[in-house]
Design an enzyme around this catalytic site. Sequence first.
Site, PDB file in Angstrom:
ATOM      1  N   ILE A 162      42.592   7.820  61.101  1.00 36.90           N
ATOM      2  CA  ILE A 162      41.712   7.072  60.159  1.00 36.90           C
ATOM      3  C   ILE A 162      42.357   6.612  58.835  1.00 36.90           C
ATOM      4  CG2 ILE A 162      39.485   7.153  58.950  1.00 36.90           C
ATOM      5  CD1 ILE A 162      39.372   6.762  61.987  1.00 36.90           C
ATOM      6  N   LYS A 221      26.002   8.944  61.091  1.00 42.23           N
ATOM      7  CA  LYS A 221      27.057   8.905  61.695  1.00 42.23           C
ATOM      8  C   LYS A 221      27.287  10.137  62.911  1.00 42.23           C
ATOM      9  CE  LYS A 221      31.244   9.428  63.217  1.00 42.23           C
ATOM     10  NZ  LYS A 221      32.557   8.726  63.132  1.00 42.23           N
ATOM     11  N   GLY A 231      36.611  14.430  75.450  1.00 43.90           N
ATOM     12  CA  GLY A 231      37.742  14.861  74.461  1.00 43.90           C
ATOM     13  C   GLY A 231      37.701  14.341  73.007  1.00 43.90           C
ATOM     14  N   CYS A 280      35.978  14.008  67.623  1.00 48.77           N
ATOM     15  CA  CYS A 280      34.643  13.431  67.309  1.00 48.77           C
ATOM     16  C   CYS A 280      33.415  13.814  68.075  1.00 48.77           C
ATOM     17  CB  CYS A 280      34.613  12.049  67.064  1.00 48.77           C
ATOM     18  SG  CYS A 280      36.115  11.429  66.359  1.00 48.77           S
ATOM     19  N   ARG A 300      43.890  15.458  70.907  1.00 46.26           N
ATOM     20  CA  ARG A 300      42.787  16.383  70.298  1.00 46.26           C
ATOM     21  C   ARG A 300      41.681  16.624  71.283  1.00 46.26           C
ATOM     22  NH1 ARG A 300      42.083  13.765  64.585  1.00 46.26           N
ATOM     23  NH2 ARG A 300      42.146  12.302  65.893  1.00 46.26           N
TER      24      ARG A 300
HETATM   25  N1  SAJ Z   1      34.050   9.607  77.789  1.00 44.72           N
HETATM   26  C1  SAJ Z   1      33.467   9.800  78.853  1.00 44.72           C
HETATM   27  N2  SAJ Z   1      32.459   8.856  79.404  1.00 44.72           N
HETATM   28  C2  SAJ Z   1      32.133   7.860  78.771  1.00 44.72           C
HETATM   29  C3  SAJ Z   1      32.447   7.611  77.449  1.00 44.72           C
HETATM   30  C4  SAJ Z   1      33.744   8.344  77.032  1.00 44.72           C
HETATM   31  O1  SAJ Z   1      33.653  10.608  79.765  1.00 44.72           O
HETATM   32  O2  SAJ Z   1      31.302   7.087  79.286  1.00 44.72           O
HETATM   33  C5  SAJ Z   1      34.871  10.506  77.178  1.00 44.72           C
HETATM   34  C6  SAJ Z   1      36.405  10.026  77.045  1.00 44.72           C
HETATM   35  O3  SAJ Z   1      36.992  10.056  78.218  1.00 44.72           O
HETATM   36  C7  SAJ Z   1      36.778  10.745  75.720  1.00 44.72           C
HETATM   37  C8  SAJ Z   1      35.786  11.072  75.113  1.00 44.72           C
HETATM   38  O4  SAJ Z   1      34.514  10.930  75.898  1.00 44.72           O
HETATM   39  O5  SAJ Z   1      37.419  12.042  76.287  1.00 44.72           O
HETATM   40  C9  SAJ Z   1      35.321  10.417  73.710  1.00 44.72           C
HETATM   41  O6  SAJ Z   1      35.791   9.074  74.011  1.00 44.72           O
HETATM   42  P1  SAJ Z   1      34.824   7.820  73.161  1.00 44.72           P
HETATM   43  O7  SAJ Z   1      35.799   6.620  73.449  1.00 44.72           O
HETATM   44  O8  SAJ Z   1      33.625   7.824  73.746  1.00 44.72           O
HETATM   45  O9  SAJ Z   1      34.972   8.107  71.862  1.00 44.72           O
HETATM   46  P2  SAJ Z   1      35.992   8.391  70.587  1.00 44.72           P
HETATM   47  O10 SAJ Z   1      36.218   9.950  70.459  1.00 44.72           O
HETATM   48  O11 SAJ Z   1      37.418   7.776  70.895  1.00 44.72           O
HETATM   49  O12 SAJ Z   1      35.245   7.573  69.281  1.00 44.72           O
HETATM   50  C10 SAJ Z   1      34.086   7.978  68.931  1.00 44.72           C
HETATM   51  C11 SAJ Z   1      33.246   6.696  68.814  1.00 44.72           C
HETATM   52  N3  SAJ Z   1      32.031   6.852  68.540  1.00 44.72           N
HETATM   53  C12 SAJ Z   1      31.016   6.183  69.379  1.00 44.72           C
HETATM   54  O13 SAJ Z   1      31.363   5.307  70.209  1.00 44.72           O
HETATM   55  C13 SAJ Z   1      29.789   6.615  68.903  1.00 44.72           C
HETATM   56  C14 SAJ Z   1      34.023   6.189  67.516  1.00 44.72           C
HETATM   57  O14 SAJ Z   1      33.181   4.930  67.116  1.00 44.72           O
HETATM   58  C15 SAJ Z   1      33.963   6.886  66.397  1.00 44.72           C
HETATM   59  O15 SAJ Z   1      34.386   6.415  65.059  1.00 44.72           O
HETATM   60  C16 SAJ Z   1      34.829   8.281  66.612  1.00 44.72           C
HETATM   61  O16 SAJ Z   1      33.878   8.699  67.735  1.00 44.72           O
HETATM   62  C17 SAJ Z   1      34.781   9.129  65.553  1.00 44.72           C
HETATM   63  O17 SAJ Z   1      35.646   9.218  64.879  1.00 44.72           O
HETATM   64  O18 SAJ Z   1      33.767   9.532  65.212  1.00 44.72           O
END
Ligand code: SAJ
Length: 425
Positions: free
Chosen positions: A13, A204, A255, A258, A324
Amino acid sequence: MKKSLCVVGLGYIGLPTSVMFAIHGHKVHGVDINHKAVEMINNKQLHIEENGLQERLEEAVDAGLFEASVEPTEADVFVIAVPSPIREDKTANLDYVRKATEAIVPFVKKGNLVILESTVPPRTVEDVMLPVLEQTGLQIGEELFVSHSPERVIPGKVFQELVDNDRIVGGINEQSSEMTKELYQSFVKGNIHLTDATTAEMAKVIENTYRDVNIAFANELALISDKIGVNSWEAIKLANYHPRVNIHTPGPGVGGHCIAVDPWFLAEIEPDLSKIIQLSRNTNDHMPVYTAEQIQEIMKEQFINDPKVALFGLSFKANIDDQRESPSLKVIMELVEKGISFTTFDPHIKENVASNQTQDMEEALNEADILVILTDHDEFKQLDPEFIKGKMRNRVVFDTKNALSLDEWKNAGFVAKRLGDSKNG
Ligand code: SAJ
């Protein structure tokens, strides 16, 4: 008006945010405790992967508007973007936030603004940061302004989302909020919503908790579907055609730094009231265990004793290099515990960091009995089963991310299975 900024934390970030401020004309001094990262950044090299970061870093450094250091400096605005992990016992570890705040105290002057971007449990600004900032001797809210403006960008699309997403700004008073809003307006095109610091912290944390709970629901549907001859991916897709339904997708776990972390911030504060939140977290945490069990099960069904597994995908999600809290690492631990041998491969992770990792796809497949897709990288979606089949000992594939066309793999002679899909798998 152009400002001088001191950004503490140059990770996923802090670095993109720093270069964004710099290419919009602000003078940015970035700080990180990682000497190697600082040196690389000053040489216009990246220690992390993010689309569009390289060219923006070059632009910022070449313009003389961005430099990195291990020490903070005086500035108009201090931005803190450091990790806020959880401990083994699932309680928030705010040491980095506290230390970063302490580190800037000697440099903070009258009229400065301090912005926390890290995701933190509600009340952290009030209860953790302000007592430290009081050591400046400045009148908080009158001589020193403080706010929380949580980062909300998704890895892989950081630059697009930094500009287009709405932003929340929670000041400790109105003036803090207004000053923060004015600064982010230099590049944010989304709306900037003003509130107080604690509400911003809560907003958040609940965004990520919302996602975790919904992913847990999808994972539960996958487990049920595996038992009853249904393809959960197809069922979810169909259900989502309803205008008020938006189910997420199942997978080998959740994973990242966040979504797998932030829900615990609420659970810690109110353990008795956060039942769905904790259940969801535990459901998602169980998915790597389930994935490893499924791998073992499939190998038994195929009468393959002493199998060798080729695990494809180590990063926590598609097309990034961030590992991570990656479910893949937990699947690896499970396989180790079961005594199952494996190799790991990920085209986005250029240094061998995981157990039995290789940079060579063919080496990963050599003697393998089952190919397991754990991350839906574009490279894996394009894998050619006709090519792969010649490289393996047995032709079995298990797709945990719905990245492959099972029919194509079956036509190439594979036993092809998908997590959450006992209709086709
Ligand atoms: N995942 C699933 N199923 C889904 C969506 C995601 O199994 O339907 C898994 C992904 O494979 C991954 C994990 O969840 O392992 C998280 O991935 P993600 O793409 O949902 O989110 P992050 O961690 O990359 O980013 C999130 C985002 N938050 C939201 O969408 C509400 C991002 O906007 C935030 O800025 C970020 O967390 C953060 O830094 O907090």
